[in-house]
Design a protein around this motif. Structure first.
Motif, short mmCIF file in Angstrom:
data_model
loop_
_atom_site.label_atom_id
_atom_site.label_comp_id
_atom_site.label_asym_id
_atom_site.label_seq_id
_atom_site.Cartn_x
_atom_site.Cartn_y
_atom_site.Cartn_z
N ASN A 1 5.70 -6.38 -6.82
CA ASN A 1 4.31 -5.97 -7.00
C ASN A 1 4.07 -4.49 -6.81
O ASN A 1 3.15 -3.93 -7.40
N SER A 2 4.88 -3.82 -6.01
CA SER A 2 4.71 -2.39 -5.85
C SER A 2 4.91 -1.66 -7.18
O SER A 2 4.28 -0.63 -7.44
N ASN A 3 5.77 -2.21 -8.03
CA ASN A 3 5.99 -1.64 -9.36
C ASN A 3 5.04 -2.24 -10.40
O ASN A 3 4.57 -1.55 -11.31
N TYR A 4 4.76 -3.52 -10.27
CA TYR A 4 3.91 -4.20 -11.24
C TYR A 4 2.50 -3.61 -11.26
O TYR A 4 1.90 -3.45 -12.33
N VAL A 5 1.97 -3.28 -10.09
CA VAL A 5 0.62 -2.71 -10.02
C VAL A 5 0.55 -1.40 -10.78
O VAL A 5 -0.44 -1.11 -11.47
N THR B 1 0.83 -1.21 0.00
CA THR B 1 0.00 0.00 0.00
C THR B 1 0.86 1.25 0.00
O THR B 1 0.61 2.20 -0.75
N TRP B 2 1.91 1.24 0.84
CA TRP B 2 2.78 2.40 0.92
C TRP B 2 3.49 2.66 -0.41
O TRP B 2 3.53 3.78 -0.90
N CYS B 3 4.04 1.56 -1.00
CA CYS B 3 4.75 1.73 -2.26
C CYS B 3 3.83 2.19 -3.37
O CYS B 3 4.18 3.06 -4.17
N PHE B 4 2.63 1.61 -3.41
CA PHE B 4 1.69 1.97 -4.47
C PHE B 4 1.25 3.42 -4.31
O PHE B 4 1.18 4.18 -5.28
N ALA B 5 0.98 3.82 -3.05
CA ALA B 5 0.59 5.21 -2.81
C ALA B 5 1.70 6.16 -3.22
O ALA B 5 1.46 7.23 -3.81
N SER B 6 2.94 5.76 -2.92
CA SER B 6 4.07 6.61 -3.29
C SER B 6 4.17 6.76 -4.79
O SER B 6 4.47 7.85 -5.31
N LEU B 7 3.93 5.66 -5.52
CA LEU B 7 4.00 5.71 -6.98
C LEU B 7 2.91 6.61 -7.55
O LEU B 7 3.13 7.36 -8.50
N ILE B 8 1.70 6.54 -6.96
CA ILE B 8 0.62 7.39 -7.44
C ILE B 8 0.98 8.86 -7.24
O ILE B 8 0.80 9.71 -8.12
N ILE B 9 1.52 9.17 -6.05
CA ILE B 9 1.94 10.54 -5.80
C ILE B 9 3.03 10.95 -6.76
O ILE B 9 3.02 12.04 -7.34
N ILE C 1 -3.71 -9.85 -7.56
CA ILE C 1 -2.81 -8.72 -7.32
C ILE C 1 -3.14 -7.61 -8.31
O ILE C 1 -3.15 -7.82 -9.52
N GLY C 2 -3.41 -6.42 -7.81
CA GLY C 2 -3.74 -5.28 -8.67
C GLY C 2 -5.19 -5.24 -9.11
O GLY C 2 -5.59 -4.31 -9.80
N GLU C 3 -5.98 -6.24 -8.70
CA GLU C 3 -7.39 -6.30 -9.11
C GLU C 3 -8.32 -5.82 -8.01
O GLU C 3 -9.45 -5.43 -8.29
N LEU C 4 -7.87 -5.87 -6.76
CA LEU C 4 -8.73 -5.54 -5.63
C LEU C 4 -8.30 -4.24 -4.99
O LEU C 4 -7.13 -3.85 -5.03
#
Length: 523
Positions: free
Chosen positions: A116-120, A11-19, A159-162
């Motif tokens: 997965n933090s990058n794959y998503v 969650t943290w990595c994905f949020a960081s990528l979105i930002i 992964i990445g679907e939910l």
């Protein structure tokens, strides 16, 4: 060791990528690699997403020293019979079958989170289409195969679907089937891309591809090679499905020459650092016994010249007693690349397929592929093969000059020569797997998987089995068994308890190191 749950980290990595990628355009130039600092709207997907691929690639075989030690050295390399860890670590060790509770977190956390933090992000931006997504999925299969073959059921298909952090686990068969589907789709997508861009003189992802410099024709061969590896893995439990996918991969074209081998380059090789700088790593006694007995021409490429490994699982080991003066260290340099897949493995896979009757020619064809695999490995390592193919010598006895109770011999020795010592199918399979094991050094995860699937090569058991005192549960410390899997991380029980308990029910046994995975049902 700091503990961080898989879900929270994702969650943290994905949020960081979105930002990172949705910030206002005036700040975007701080985060991209283009020397002219264009705004995101002016960048192609390859430029936006390319910077994520080095991390994806790294999860196939870790070059980072700590990740390498906790994954490829301690687990895959040690249980695969290549290495022995010589640091005592306060009495907890994978080798003595009593690893630290924290340690079993790392293969799950390091690979799952790093990937997965990058794959998503890639999945979202590409909308699950196109050549970039196809390339990411090939790497995904190579990386996640390491995780599913270590633990069993893991989160994969969703992964990445939910939107929830608590992603359900899939059973091993479902994951394998999904992996084959992803590889097939990726091969089609990259073939289409290559056709459409056949007149181009540049590879759009070359900057971010340390393995093949953006050459997708080679990634297609790599994908087909993975299909062959996976198909043989499940050959005893799902034969027809495995055979179909194996033959599709052969027809489509796999890695057949050393020029197409998949390596990850290094400037600070982690095996070199762990053995030379830290003194934590030595050659496994099993490897030295086989190579010494066979007078293997690759010895000088694999181990330092004393040609004596260290027995796995010495309780209260003191690394100062296992210096390079008396025991072999891995013969890597600081710039030695890391193997992911080589042409010799393809040949050995075909040899085993011929034994199974998947490829016409039976024993004669199996022998041809077997000897081709050995020859390719000798060439890969730039050594002269000599009379190796006709050798009738057996593995040597292992003798420890400072610890006589570590002395041991291979109980049912086999030679290199295809025609020597036995004509049964099982003996021939053992020859194939043993030489495949020697050729795949140092890629331990594949060696460990082959060992659990076939019982070969005859890896020396741990000298001291402390598993009964460990949370991983009592392990059968005998030839052909040893550790079958790692238990799930405690962080998963705390943060994703419903799903991890469901995953345990899919195992068909306890969440313990003695429970076989779906494809490794071996007595």
């Amino acid at each position: 060791m700091k503990r961080m749950t898989f879900q929270k980290t994702i969650t943290w990595c994905f949020a960081s990528l979105i930002i990172l990628f949705s910030s206002c355009t005036k700040n975007f130039e701080k985060y991209n690699t283009d020397p002219y600092n264009p705004i995101e709207d002016n960048l192609t997907n390859s430029e936006v997403l390319g910077i994520l691929f080095p991390t994806l690639i790294s999860t196939m075989h870790f070059a980072q020293e700590n990740r390498s030690q906790m994954n490829d050295q301690m687990v895959g390399g040690q249980y695969g019979g290549y290495f022995t860890t010589t640091n005592n670590w306060s009495g907890t060790n994978y080798g003595t079958l009593n690893p630290s509770l924290d340690w079993v977190e790392t293969p799950f956390k390091d690979i799952m989170v790093d990937f997965n933090s990058n794959y998503v992000k890639i999945k979202r931006v590409t909308q699950s289409t196109g050549y970039i997504y196809a390339w990411a999925n090939i790497i995904r299969v190579a990386a996640m195969l390491r995780v599913v073959d270590t633990y069993g059921p893991i989160p994969y298909t969703q992964i990445g679907e939910l939107t929830t952090d608590n992603v359900p686990f899939d059973d091993v068969k479902t994951i394998y089937y999904k992996m084959f589907e992803e590889l097939n789709s990726s091969i089609t997508a990259l073939n289409n891309f290559n056709t459409e861009s056949k007149n181009s003189t540049t590879h759009p992802m070359a900057t971010y591809d340390v393995v093949y410099n953006g050459d997708f024709s080679k990634w297609i061969k790599f994908a087909n090679s993975l299909k062959m590896r996976m198909a043989m893995r499940i050959s005893a439990v799902d034969a027809e499905f495995a055979k179909t996918n194996f033959l599709e991969a052969v027809a489509s074209g796999a890695i057949e020459t050393n020029a197409d081998n998949a390596y990850i380059p290094t400037q600070d090789n982690p095996y070199y650092k762990a053995s030379v700088s830290w003194g934590d790593l030595a050659i496994n006694a099993t490897l030295s016994a086989y190579m010494n007995g066979y007078a293997d021409p690759r010895r000088a490429k694999y181990m330092t010249t004393i040609n004596r490994g260290v027995r796995m699982g010495i309780a209260n080991i003191n690394k100062t007693n296992y210096s390079s003066a008396s025991y072999s260290k891995p013969a890597f340099t600081a710039s030695s690349p890391l193997l992911v897949f080589n042409a010799s493995e393809t040949a050995f896979l075909k040899a085993e397929a011929a034994l199974l009757g998947w490829i016409a020619g039976g024993d004669t064809q199996a022998r041809t592929f077997y000897e081709s695999g050995i020859t390719l490995s000798m060439s890969q390592n730039a050594v002269t093969i000599g009379t190796y193919l006709t050798s009738t010598a057996n593995p040597a006895q292992y003798t420890d000059p400072s610890l006589s109770r570590a002395n041991i011999s291979v109980p049912n020795p086999i030679s290199v020569s295809w025609t020597n010592f036995g004509t049964t199918t099982n003996t021939k399979r053992e020859k194939i797997i043993t030489q495949k094991w020697l050729a795949n050094y140092p890629y331990g995860y594949e060696a460990w998987s082959d060992y659990r699937r076939t019982g070969f090569p005859q890896i020396f058991p741990a000298l001291d089995n402390l598993s009964s005192t460990s949370f991983i549960g009592s392990v059968s410390n005998t030839y052909g068994r040893l550790v079958r899997r790692l238990p799930y991380p405690q962080s998963q029980y705390r943060s994703n308890s419903t799903n991890v308990m469901a995953a345990v029910s899919l195992l068909g046994g306890d969440d313990a190191a003695s429970t076989d995975l779906w494809w490794a049902k071996k007595n």
